[in-house]
Design a protein around this motif. Structure first.
Motif, short mmCIF file in Angstrom:
data_model
loop_
_atom_site.label_atom_id
_atom_site.label_comp_id
_atom_site.label_asym_id
_atom_site.label_seq_id
_atom_site.Cartn_x
_atom_site.Cartn_y
_atom_site.Cartn_z
N THR A 102 -5.52 -9.84 -1.27
CA THR A 102 -5.23 -10.30 0.09
C THR A 102 -4.20 -9.40 0.75
O THR A 102 -4.33 -9.04 1.93
N THR A 103 -3.16 -9.04 0.03
CA THR A 103 -2.11 -8.16 0.58
C THR A 103 -2.68 -6.81 0.98
O THR A 103 -2.47 -6.32 2.10
N VAL A 104 -3.42 -6.19 0.08
CA VAL A 104 -3.94 -4.85 0.35
C VAL A 104 -4.93 -4.89 1.51
O VAL A 104 -4.87 -4.05 2.43
N LEU A 105 -5.84 -5.86 1.52
CA LEU A 105 -6.83 -5.95 2.59
C LEU A 105 -6.19 -6.25 3.94
O LEU A 105 -6.73 -5.88 4.99
N ALA A 106 -5.05 -6.92 3.92
CA ALA A 106 -4.35 -7.22 5.17
C ALA A 106 -3.67 -5.99 5.75
O ALA A 106 -3.43 -5.92 6.97
N LEU A 107 -3.36 -5.01 4.92
CA LEU A 107 -2.50 -3.91 5.35
C LEU A 107 -3.23 -2.59 5.59
O LEU A 107 -2.64 -1.68 6.17
N VAL A 108 -4.48 -2.47 5.12
CA VAL A 108 -5.18 -1.19 5.30
C VAL A 108 -6.51 -1.40 6.02
O VAL A 108 -7.09 -2.49 5.99
N SER A 109 -6.97 -0.34 6.67
CA SER A 109 -8.23 -0.37 7.41
C SER A 109 -9.03 0.89 7.10
O SER A 109 -8.51 1.84 6.49
N ALA A 110 -10.28 0.90 7.55
CA ALA A 110 -11.12 2.09 7.37
C ALA A 110 -10.42 3.30 7.97
O ALA A 110 -9.86 3.24 9.07
N GLY A 111 -10.42 4.40 7.22
CA GLY A 111 -9.77 5.62 7.66
C GLY A 111 -8.36 5.78 7.13
O GLY A 111 -7.79 6.88 7.18
N ASP A 112 -7.77 4.69 6.64
CA ASP A 112 -6.43 4.77 6.04
C ASP A 112 -6.53 5.37 4.64
O ASP A 112 -7.58 5.33 3.99
N HIS A 113 -5.42 5.87 4.19
CA HIS A 113 -5.32 6.43 2.84
C HIS A 113 -4.29 5.65 2.05
O HIS A 113 -3.23 5.29 2.58
N VAL A 114 -4.60 5.33 0.80
CA VAL A 114 -3.67 4.63 -0.07
C VAL A 114 -3.53 5.40 -1.38
O VAL A 114 -4.43 6.14 -1.79
N ALA A 149 3.74 14.48 -8.17
CA ALA A 149 2.32 14.26 -7.90
C ALA A 149 2.14 13.16 -6.86
O ALA A 149 1.24 13.24 -6.01
N ILE A 150 2.98 12.13 -6.92
CA ILE A 150 2.91 11.07 -5.91
C ILE A 150 3.24 11.63 -4.53
O ILE A 150 2.54 11.38 -3.55
N GLU A 151 4.29 12.45 -4.46
CA GLU A 151 4.66 13.05 -3.18
C GLU A 151 3.56 13.98 -2.67
O GLU A 151 3.26 13.98 -1.46
N ALA A 152 2.97 14.74 -3.58
CA ALA A 152 1.91 15.67 -3.18
C ALA A 152 0.67 14.95 -2.67
O ALA A 152 -0.10 15.51 -1.88
N ALA A 153 0.46 13.72 -3.12
CA ALA A 153 -0.72 12.96 -2.72
C ALA A 153 -0.60 12.36 -1.32
O ALA A 153 -1.59 11.91 -0.74
N ILE A 154 0.61 12.33 -0.77
CA ILE A 154 0.82 11.72 0.55
C ILE A 154 0.14 12.54 1.63
O ILE A 154 0.24 13.76 1.67
N PRO A 156 -1.11 12.50 6.06
CA PRO A 156 -0.69 11.93 7.36
C PRO A 156 -1.18 10.50 7.58
O PRO A 156 -0.52 9.73 8.29
N ASN A 157 -2.30 10.13 6.97
CA ASN A 157 -2.86 8.79 7.17
C ASN A 157 -2.56 7.85 6.00
O ASN A 157 -3.18 6.78 5.87
N THR A 158 -1.62 8.22 5.12
CA THR A 158 -1.24 7.33 4.01
C THR A 158 -0.53 6.11 4.57
O THR A 158 0.47 6.24 5.28
N ARG A 159 -1.01 4.94 4.24
CA ARG A 159 -0.44 3.70 4.76
C ARG A 159 0.25 2.87 3.69
O ARG A 159 1.11 2.07 4.00
N LEU A 160 -0.16 3.06 2.42
CA LEU A 160 0.33 2.15 1.38
C LEU A 160 0.36 2.86 0.03
O LEU A 160 -0.55 3.65 -0.28
N ILE A 161 1.39 2.57 -0.76
CA ILE A 161 1.46 3.02 -2.15
C ILE A 161 1.56 1.77 -3.01
O ILE A 161 2.46 0.95 -2.84
N ARG A 186 8.72 7.99 5.70
CA ARG A 186 7.43 8.37 6.25
C ARG A 186 6.68 7.18 6.85
O ARG A 186 5.54 7.32 7.30
N GLY A 187 7.29 6.01 6.82
CA GLY A 187 6.64 4.83 7.36
C GLY A 187 5.51 4.29 6.50
O GLY A 187 4.63 3.58 6.98
N ILE A 188 5.54 4.60 5.20
CA ILE A 188 4.50 4.14 4.27
C ILE A 188 4.99 2.88 3.58
O ILE A 188 6.11 2.83 3.06
N LEU A 189 4.16 1.85 3.56
CA LEU A 189 4.52 0.61 2.89
C LEU A 189 4.39 0.78 1.38
O LEU A 189 3.45 1.42 0.89
#
Length: 402
Positions: A102-114, A149-154, A156-161, A186-189
């Motif tokens: 529920t949390t993840v589906l509430a916070l991300v949308s198509a086109g977002d990156h997690v 590796a986590i930093e390298a994976a970020i 521009p459209n990363t919304r959530l980790i 970076r404004g990433i949740l």
């Protein structure tokens, strides 16, 4: 959120210890004189007039409108959990996976990156690898111990980790504060599953994590008699997640909420005993010739023990270890135990044990288990509150049969 400052002027709820918080953190919410909070076993609640009904129907998370939206018993539990995790509020769901999905589906949308860890609870992994990608969400799976590796994976459209520490079942840790420091500017949740630690052993929000999740089925309930989930976060995030929750409908029943409330009352007592038992048993297992390796964050031999000391105040119930033997010998060992019950779950008063490779054989292939470091002789044990000498004696008898 209400507190009982008015009834106890000399008390400051903000400074209460956990033992006090679980007993008085929901004070002021009940409207009658009962010492024990009642079970509000009603699906719907009446309004006194049309104006009151309109307010009930349109106030997010109203506890007295419709139980899918909220319930007075839920409110008691949420008040205590928010205090334990140090967040503004909490939201309850019907299971731990309901809280996660529920949390993840509430916070991300198509086109977002997690970004998710390479090691997660198996159903969490399926959510990220199989479900989200079907709806156009981009997913990167990264080794949780590799901050670079986590930093390298970020992107521009990363919304959530998505984080989990300690992780199931290998007890690998994630540096929560370091990941939060990468994400927040970076404004990433950041979302952390804190189930394996409990809020008494680790507080991710204090380390900078935005949203903390629990399978309340485990430590929080503590008696293997309920299924529940919890989301601890800001009021703003809670409202957004709640709106998805009302759509998906993974509701916690009032009875299970009441059992969870009852379990919370003794959480500090149980966790204190569990921490002591697990550490003592892990140290004992390391000295046994029939045991190849023991994985427990509280052991100096754990490769991330220094990190555990920084971000945890206790190390929890779960011990993972490899016995000397093959798959069949490991199965015999588990079956020989008398006090540790052969069953899934963790964090309760009873010790539970599973042969990990056998448990996950139906959902993971051999390559996936190798990638997750799950060997054929790997065992996961959740230590309970039994007397430590009895647990050691039971374990010694079973080890002799390898």
């Amino acid at each position: 959120m209400k507190n009982n400052s008015a009834s106890h002027p000399s008390c400051d709820p903000a400074s209460w210890h956990d033992e006090t918080c679980v007993l008085h953190g929901d004070a002021g919410l009940s409207t009658d004189s009962a010492l024990v909070a009642p079970i509000h076993y009603s699906a719907t609640f009446k309004a006194d007039d049309p104006q009151a009904f309109a307010e009930m129907a349109n106030v997010p998370r109203h506890p007295g409108f419709y139980t899918r939206y909220g319930n007075p018993t839920h409110e008691h539990v949420a008040a205590i959990l928010a205090k334990l995790e140090g967040t503004e509020t909490a939201l309850l769901t019907g299971s731990g996976m309901a809280a996660i999905s529920t949390t993840v589906l509430a916070l991300v949308s198509a086109g977002d990156h997690v970004i998710a860890q390479s090691r997660h609870y198996m159903s969490t992994t399926k959510l990220f690898e199989e479900v989200l990608v079907r709806f156009g969400v981009q997913v990167s799976i990264v080794e949780q111990t590799d901050l670079a590796a986590i930093e390298a994976a970020i992107r521009p459209n990363t919304r959530l980790i998505m984080l989990e520490s300690p992780v199931n079942p290998t007890l690998v840790l994630t540096d929560l504060a370091a990941v939060a420091a990468l994400a927040r500017p970076r404004g990433i949740l950041t979302v952390a599953d804190n189930t394996f630690a409990s809020p008494l052993n680790q507080q991710p929000h204090a380390l900078g994590i935005d949203i903390v999740l629990h399978s309340a089925t485990k430590y929080l309930g503590g008696h293997h008699d309920l299924t529940a989930g919890a989301v601890c976060c800001s009021a703003l995030h809670a409202e957004k997640i709640w709106r998805m929750h009302t759509t998906l409908g993974a509701v916690l029943s009032p009875m299970d909420a009441w059992l969870l409330l009852r379990g919370l009352r003794t959480l500090p007592l149980r966790v204190q005993r569990i921490n002591a038992n697990a550490l003592a048993l892990a140290q004992w297992l390391e000295a046994q010739p029939q045991v190849e390796q023991v994985f427990y964050p509280g052991l100096e031999s754990h490769p991330q023990h220094a990190l555990a000391q920084r971000q945890m105040t206790g190390y929890g119930a779960v011990i993972a270890f490899a016995v000397r033997g093959n798959f069949e010998a490991t199965s015999r060992f588990v079956a020989s135990l008398e006090l540790a019950t052969h069953a899934v779950s963790l964090g309760g008063v009873d010790s539970l044990i599973v042969h990990t490779a056998a448990m996950w054989a139906g959902t993971m292939n051999e390559a996936q288990m190798q990638a997750a470091d799950i060997a054929p002789n790997f065992v996961r044990m959740s230590v309970g509150v039994e007397h430590i000498d009895d647990l050691k004696a039971d374990m010694a008898r079973a080890l002799q049969k390898l």
